[in-house]
Design a protein around this motif. Structure first.
Motif, PDB file in Angstrom:
ATOM      1  N   THR A 284       0.852  -1.188   0.000  1.00 18.34           N
ATOM      2  CA  THR A 284       0.000   0.000   0.000  1.00 18.34           C
ATOM      3  C   THR A 284       0.886   1.236   0.000  1.00 18.34           C
ATOM      4  OG1 THR A 284      -0.097  -0.067   2.422  1.00 18.34           O
ATOM      5  CG2 THR A 284      -1.877  -1.156   1.203  1.00 18.34           C
ATOM      6  N   LYS A 285       0.469   2.260  -0.700  1.00 12.39           N
ATOM      7  CA  LYS A 285       1.312   3.433  -0.889  1.00 12.39           C
ATOM      8  C   LYS A 285       1.051   4.495   0.170  1.00 12.39           C
ATOM      9  CE  LYS A 285       3.224   1.701  -4.500  1.00 12.39           C
ATOM     10  NZ  LYS A 285       2.672   0.362  -4.318  1.00 12.39           N
ATOM     11  N   ASP A 286       2.142   5.059   0.669  1.00 14.36           N
ATOM     12  CA  ASP A 286       2.077   6.185   1.592  1.00 14.36           C
ATOM     13  C   ASP A 286       2.310   7.463   0.777  1.00 14.36           C
ATOM     14  OD1 ASP A 286       2.227   8.056   3.565  1.00 14.36           O
ATOM     15  OD2 ASP A 286       3.793   7.076   4.731  1.00 14.36           O
ATOM     16  N   PRO A 287       1.299   8.347   0.692  1.00 14.35           N
ATOM     17  CA  PRO A 287       1.464   9.568  -0.122  1.00 14.35           C
ATOM     18  C   PRO A 287       2.640  10.427   0.309  1.00 14.35           C
ATOM     19  CG  PRO A 287      -0.838   9.259   0.530  1.00 14.35           C
ATOM     20  CD  PRO A 287      -0.025   8.257   1.305  1.00 14.35           C
ATOM     21  N   ALA A 288       3.073  10.271   1.566  1.00 17.46           N
ATOM     22  CA  ALA A 288       4.178  11.097   2.067  1.00 17.46           C
ATOM     23  C   ALA A 288       5.538  10.593   1.596  1.00 17.46           C
ATOM     24  CB  ALA A 288       4.143  11.137   3.595  1.00 17.46           C
ATOM     25  N   GLU A 289       5.587   9.373   1.063  1.00 20.81           N
ATOM     26  CA  GLU A 289       6.857   8.792   0.625  1.00 20.81           C
ATOM     27  C   GLU A 289       7.151   9.195  -0.815  1.00 20.81           C
ATOM     28  OE1 GLU A 289       6.823   4.599   1.126  1.00 20.81           O
ATOM     29  OE2 GLU A 289       7.053   4.669   3.309  1.00 20.81           O
ATOM     30  N   ASP A 290       8.309   9.805  -1.017  1.00 19.52           N
ATOM     31  CA  ASP A 290       8.733  10.191  -2.356  1.00 19.52           C
ATOM     32  C   ASP A 290       9.562   9.100  -3.024  1.00 19.52           C
ATOM     33  OD1 ASP A 290       7.504  12.677  -2.139  1.00 19.52           O
ATOM     34  OD2 ASP A 290       9.267  13.576  -1.191  1.00 19.52           O
ATOM     35  N   VAL A 291      10.234   8.284  -2.215  1.00 18.10           N
ATOM     36  CA  VAL A 291      11.096   7.213  -2.720  1.00 18.10           C
ATOM     37  C   VAL A 291      10.424   5.872  -2.427  1.00 18.10           C
ATOM     38  CG1 VAL A 291      13.369   6.127  -2.595  1.00 18.10           C
ATOM     39  CG2 VAL A 291      13.148   8.613  -2.315  1.00 18.10           C
ATOM     40  N   ILE A 292      10.384   5.007  -3.434  1.00 19.08           N
ATOM     41  CA  ILE A 292       9.761   3.692  -3.268  1.00 19.08           C
ATOM     42  C   ILE A 292      10.633   2.805  -2.393  1.00 19.08           C
ATOM     43  CG2 ILE A 292       9.022   1.605  -4.485  1.00 19.08           C
ATOM     44  CD1 ILE A 292       8.419   3.319  -6.905  1.00 19.08           C
ATOM     45  N   ASN A 293      10.011   2.206  -1.393  1.00 23.84           N
ATOM     46  CA  ASN A 293      10.700   1.247  -0.536  1.00 23.84           C
ATOM     47  C   ASN A 293      10.555  -0.142  -1.146  1.00 23.84           C
ATOM     48  OD1 ASN A 293      11.787  -0.304   1.487  1.00 23.84           O
ATOM     49  ND2 ASN A 293      10.140   0.082   2.976  1.00 23.84           N
ATOM     50  N   THR A 294      11.594  -0.609  -1.804  1.00 19.68           N
ATOM     51  CA  THR A 294      11.527  -1.890  -2.505  1.00 19.68           C
ATOM     52  C   THR A 294      11.525  -3.085  -1.559  1.00 19.68           C
ATOM     53  OG1 THR A 294      13.941  -1.890  -2.763  1.00 19.68           O
ATOM     54  CG2 THR A 294      12.628  -0.954  -4.569  1.00 19.68           C
ATOM     55  N   GLN A 295      11.743  -2.839  -0.256  1.00 20.38           N
ATOM     56  CA  GLN A 295      11.753  -3.921   0.717  1.00 20.38           C
ATOM     57  C   GLN A 295      10.500  -3.938   1.589  1.00 20.38           C
ATOM     58  OE1 GLN A 295      15.406  -3.615   2.958  1.00 20.38           O
ATOM     59  NE2 GLN A 295      16.709  -3.860   1.161  1.00 20.38           N
ATOM     60  N   CYS A 296       9.505  -3.166   1.193  1.00 21.93           N
ATOM     61  CA  CYS A 296       8.305  -3.035   2.025  1.00 21.93           C
ATOM     62  C   CYS A 296       7.514  -4.335   2.118  1.00 21.93           C
ATOM     63  CB  CYS A 296       7.410  -1.921   1.487  1.00 21.93           C
ATOM     64  SG  CYS A 296       6.839  -2.201  -0.218  1.00 21.93           S
ATOM     65  N   GLY A 297       7.700  -5.249   1.159  1.00 26.97           N
ATOM     66  CA  GLY A 297       6.945  -6.494   1.168  1.00 26.97           C
ATOM     67  C   GLY A 297       7.614  -7.639   1.882  1.00 26.97           C
ATOM     68  N   TYR A 298       8.807  -7.405   2.446  1.00 25.61           N
ATOM     69  CA  TYR A 298       9.525  -8.477   3.138  1.00 25.61           C
ATOM     70  C   TYR A 298       8.713  -8.991   4.330  1.00 25.61           C
ATOM     71  CZ  TYR A 298      13.894  -7.617   0.576  1.00 25.61           C
ATOM     72  OH  TYR A 298      14.852  -7.514  -0.404  1.00 25.61           O
ATOM     73  N   ASP A 299       8.578 -10.303   4.430  1.00 25.55           N
ATOM     74  CA  ASP A 299       7.911 -10.989   5.552  1.00 25.55           C
ATOM     75  C   ASP A 299       6.445 -10.585   5.713  1.00 25.55           C
ATOM     76  OD1 ASP A 299      10.435 -12.140   6.214  1.00 25.55           O
ATOM     77  OD2 ASP A 299      10.960 -10.324   7.343  1.00 25.55           O
ATOM     78  N   ALA A 300       5.858  -9.979   4.691  1.00 26.90           N
ATOM     79  CA  ALA A 300       4.494  -9.458   4.810  1.00 26.90           C
ATOM     80  C   ALA A 300       3.485 -10.571   5.065  1.00 26.90           C
ATOM     81  CB  ALA A 300       4.109  -8.690   3.538  1.00 26.90           C
ATOM     82  N   ARG A 301       3.671 -11.735   4.476  1.00 27.81           N
ATOM     83  CA  ARG A 301       2.683 -12.813   4.598  1.00 27.81           C
ATOM     84  C   ARG A 301       2.890 -13.662   5.847  1.00 27.81           C
ATOM     85  NH1 ARG A 301       2.921 -16.462   0.722  1.00 27.81           N
ATOM     86  NH2 ARG A 301       4.836 -15.762  -0.275  1.00 27.81           N
ATOM     87  N   GLN A 302       3.886 -13.324   6.640  1.00 21.73           N
ATOM     88  CA  GLN A 302       4.043 -13.979   7.939  1.00 21.73           C
ATOM     89  C   GLN A 302       3.181 -13.325   9.012  1.00 21.73           C
ATOM     90  OE1 GLN A 302       8.279 -13.882   8.707  1.00 21.73           O
ATOM     91  NE2 GLN A 302       8.624 -15.843   7.680  1.00 21.73           N
TER      92      GLN A 302
END
Length: 225
Positions: A145-163
């Motif tokens: 999900t996107k945070d409008p305040a973030e200007d740079v994409i966090n490519t690691q935001c999905g790590y361990d998400a399904r745990q």
């Protein structure tokens, strides 16, 4: 052509390269436009009749495809599911294909075909104990999900998400699949989609009528000689 050649390997088309489809469509459009334009400029009834008949055949094929799509919508849904899951398996195999998947998930705000757990099909993201990847039990960044305040994409935001528990997953990633999201988009934009198809159909019918009218005028003038 790079992404198209990779799509051909994951769509189970028996080696058929989709780039040939684009070449055929482009060739047909060129021939049709040439016949209509030259036929009208040179008052060539053969080319005008060819243009009219060919345009009528295309209109009939489009109408048939629309009816078949409505009748066999469940089959199309299964094929879409199959296509997306094959994309998931090949996600890391090609950068162009990867970008295509990321764009789709970001645009539709979805993850996987029917949910985030579809990413278990990928060797880098599956949750098996034997998976030593840092992306184990995660999802690509395009599922986040996107945070409008973030200007740079966090490519690691999905790590361990399904745990995480499902309630917590909904805060971090999109949990809806791309197939249901596509169906929802079609329902929400049904009027626009139908209007586009009706507009294209009317333009084709208008072109056929103009060509036939011009043929009639040319033949009437020649008959008076």
């Amino acid at each position: 052509q790079g992404v198209l050649s990779n799509i051909s390997s994951i769509t189970d088309l028996g080696g058929f390269d989709p780039v040939w489809l684009f070449l055929v469509v482009g060739g047909v459009m060129f021939i049709l436009g040439f016949a209509g334009c030259i036929g009208a400029l040179r008052e060539n009834t053969f080319l005008l009749k060819f243009f009219s008949v060919f345009l009528g055949i295309i209109f009939f094929l489009e109408l048939t495809a629309g009816v078949l799509a409505f009748v066999f919508k469940d089959w199309i849904k299964d094929q879409l599911y199959f296509f997306i899951n094959n994309n998931i398996r090949a996600y890391r195999d090609d950068i162009d294909l990867q970008n295509l998947i990321d764009f789709t998930q970001e645009y539709w705000q979805c993850c996987g075909a029917f949910g985030a757990d579809d990413w278990n099909l990928n060797i880098y993201f599956n949750c098996t104990d034997s998976n030593a990847s840092r992306e184990r039990c995660g999802v690509p960044f395009s599922c986040c999900t996107k945070d409008p305040a973030e200007d740079v994409i966090n490519t690691q935001c999905g790590y361990d998400a399904r745990q995480k528990p499902e309630v917590d997953q909904q805060i971090v990633i999109y949990t809806k699949g791309c197939v249901p999201q596509f169906e929802k988009w079609l329902q929400d934009n049904l009027t626009i989609v139908a209007g586009v198809f009706i507009g294209i159909a009317l333009l084709q019918i208008f072109g056929i009528c103009l060509a036939q009218n011009l043929v009639s005028d040319i033949e009437a003038v020649r008959a008076s000689w």
